[in-house]
Structure formats: C-alpha cells, structure tokens
Design a protein around this motif. Structure first.
Motif, PDB file in Angstrom:
ATOM      1  N   UNK A  40       0.848  -1.189   0.000  1.00 17.86           N
ATOM      2  CA  UNK A  40       0.000   0.000   0.000  1.00 17.86           C
ATOM      3  C   UNK A  40       0.885   1.241   0.000  1.00 17.86           C
ATOM      4  N   UNK A  41       0.408   2.281  -0.683  1.00 18.76           N
ATOM      5  CA  UNK A  41       1.164   3.535  -0.801  1.00 18.76           C
ATOM      6  C   UNK A  41       0.144   4.660  -0.841  1.00 18.76           C
ATOM      7  N   UNK A  42       0.009   5.378   0.275  1.00 16.21           N
ATOM      8  CA  UNK A  42      -1.083   6.339   0.382  1.00 16.21           C
ATOM      9  C   UNK A  42      -0.676   7.630   1.070  1.00 16.21           C
ATOM     10  N   UNK A  43      -1.202   8.749   0.559  1.00 13.81           N
ATOM     11  CA  UNK A  43      -1.158  10.007   1.294  1.00 13.81           C
ATOM     12  C   UNK A  43      -2.255   9.907   2.345  1.00 13.81           C
ATOM     13  N   UNK A  44      -1.883   9.845   3.612  1.00 14.55           N
ATOM     14  CA  UNK A  44      -2.864   9.582   4.663  1.00 14.55           C
ATOM     15  C   UNK A  44      -2.375  10.092   6.004  1.00 14.55           C
ATOM     16  N   UNK A  45      -3.308  10.543   6.857  1.00 10.92           N
ATOM     17  CA  UNK A  45      -2.939  10.960   8.214  1.00 10.92           C
ATOM     18  C   UNK A  45      -2.748   9.750   9.117  1.00 10.92           C
ATOM     19  N   UNK A  46      -2.249   9.994  10.317  1.00  3.20           N
ATOM     20  CA  UNK A  46      -1.982   8.902  11.253  1.00  3.20           C
ATOM     21  C   UNK A  46      -3.244   8.105  11.587  1.00  3.20           C
ATOM     22  N   UNK A  47      -4.381   8.783  11.711  1.00  2.00           N
ATOM     23  CA  UNK A  47      -5.606   8.081  12.090  1.00  2.00           C
ATOM     24  C   UNK A  47      -6.022   7.068  11.033  1.00  2.00           C
ATOM     25  N   UNK A  48      -5.893   7.433   9.768  1.00  2.00           N
ATOM     26  CA  UNK A  48      -6.237   6.496   8.700  1.00  2.00           C
ATOM     27  C   UNK A  48      -5.222   5.362   8.634  1.00  2.00           C
ATOM     28  N   UNK A  49      -3.947   5.686   8.775  1.00  2.00           N
ATOM     29  CA  UNK A  49      -2.926   4.641   8.770  1.00  2.00           C
ATOM     30  C   UNK A  49      -3.204   3.606   9.855  1.00  2.00           C
ATOM     31  N   UNK A  50      -3.602   4.079  11.033  1.00  2.00           N
ATOM     32  CA  UNK A  50      -3.902   3.164  12.138  1.00  2.00           C
ATOM     33  C   UNK A  50      -5.100   2.283  11.819  1.00  2.00           C
ATOM     34  N   UNK A  51      -6.134   2.858  11.206  1.00  2.71           N
ATOM     35  CA  UNK A  51      -7.322   2.081  10.845  1.00  2.71           C
ATOM     36  C   UNK A  51      -6.973   0.994   9.836  1.00  2.71           C
ATOM     37  N   UNK A  52      -6.156   1.346   8.844  1.00  5.60           N
ATOM     38  CA  UNK A  52      -5.771   0.363   7.827  1.00  5.60           C
ATOM     39  C   UNK A  52      -4.945  -0.758   8.455  1.00  5.60           C
ATOM     40  N   UNK A  53      -4.013  -0.399   9.324  1.00  2.00           N
ATOM     41  CA  UNK A  53      -3.156  -1.406   9.946  1.00  2.00           C
ATOM     42  C   UNK A  53      -3.955  -2.373  10.825  1.00  2.00           C
TER      43      UNK A  53
END
Length: 206
Positions: free
Chosen positions: A109-122
């Motif tokens: 995955x390669x995304x422009x994203x804030x920490x909150x979204x990164x945490x949700x994806x993980x």
C-alpha cells in the motif's frame, strides 16, 4: 529491463481501494454545517494533515472555516468517522485484493494519509494482505513528490522497474512513471484485472 511480471503490485488507498461515497457529506451533517463549505475546508488543510499534522489542529482549522468551534469530543468523533470511512473497502474490492494475493504476487500500500487512517488500515482485516504499507504521515513526504516513491522503493528493497502501481490521480501516476514504475490510473476492478494480466499477473476469475 522491466520484468514481464512485477515483483510487487502497489495500490493507493483513497479513491482506489476505498471509495467512501458521501463520506464528507456525512461528516458535514454530523458537524451541523453546510456541506459545500465543509468540503472546501476539509481539502484546504488536508495536505498538512496527510504529512503527519496534529488531529486537533486539522479539525480546528476545518471547523473555524465553517464557523464552528469544535469540542475535543467532536474532533475525536469526526476524525474517527473519517478514518473509518476511508479504511472501509467495498466487498468487490476486498474480493479483488484477495484474488491478487492468491496469484502469488506481493502487494503493498502507498497512500497520502494521516496517522488516524494509517492506524485504521493497519488494524483492518484486509490490511493484513499488504505486508508493506507506506503512508505519507510516517515518511513526511507525499505523492507526487519523488521522495515518496523513493520511500516505497526503499521499504521494498526494489527498483521502480519491478513495481506495478494503481492510483486515481494522474499526477501521481505520471510521477511514478518518471521513476520507471509500471503505473496505471485506476479505472475500477475490471480494468485493474486487465492491466494486471497485461503485466504478467494473471488471477483466477471471481
């Protein structure tokens, strides 16, 4: 020389795997403000937020632009709802990434994203299908800057010529191609399957 089959298939998240139709409008309704002004403010400050900006700062700026002083509880609620919407995949897209994973090719995955979204994806079930996840909030550089693509290459230990990439934004696709990636503008699951097949990644019908 480019391989006939990529070593890794790289996907963007927002606008590709996740398509939260009406998500921003739902947030505006929750905040009790006009959707047009809210949408403008939401995107006005998004670049800084995607680069790791603070949650409170981002949502306070958005609220101020639409005449709202958001409480800490409202900020947490809006941010969580926003992240969850962007991290929720439609069943057809979950099915697609499972099929790609079953083809034997590695995925990232390669995304422009804030920490909150990164945490949700993980923490999501589907996120586990992607061993490598590169988010702008963690690297400090966003697409389409060259350094963002370099961060992916470094994380994978591969050159651009070994990567196939799907993104919804033409500028991001063009920047990937400049580094030698086999990059495709996202046009939906069916075209993705066709692009994968043309690149040597054949997946079972679903």
């Amino acid at each position: 020389m480019r391989r006939s089959r990529p070593a890794v298939v790289v996907f963007d998240v927002g606008g590709v795997l996740a398509e939260p139709e009406g998500g921003i409008a739902a947030l505006a309704a929750e905040a009790g403000v006009d959707v047009t002004g809210f949408t403008t403010a939401y995107w006005r400050y998004r670049d800084g937020y995607d680069l790791g900006g603070a949650v409170d700062e981002y949502w306070t700026q958005v609220g101020a632009d639409v005449g709202r002083t958001l409480t800490p509880a409202e900020v947490r609620r809006l941010d969580r709802g926003d992240a969850q919407r962007w991290a929720e995949l439609a069943p057809r897209l979950v099915k697609l990434v499972v099929r790609v994973a079953h083809s034997g090719v590695r995925m990232a995955l390669f995304s422009n994203a804030p920490h909150s979204l990164a945490a949700e994806v993980r923490s999501s079930g589907w996120g586990a299908l992607f061993p490598t996840k590169v988010f702008s909030c963690e690297t400090g550089v966003a697409k389409p800057r060259s350094g963002a693509y370099e961060a992916v290459e470094d994380a994978l230990g591969l050159s651009g010529g070994e990567l196939m990439f799907f993104d919804d934004r033409p500028a991001n696709v063009a920047a990937a191609r400049e580094r030698g990636w086999s990059a495709h503008q996202w046009q939906g699951p069916w075209q993705c399957v066709a692009d994968l097949a043309a690149g040597g990644v054949r997946i079972l019908p679903g």
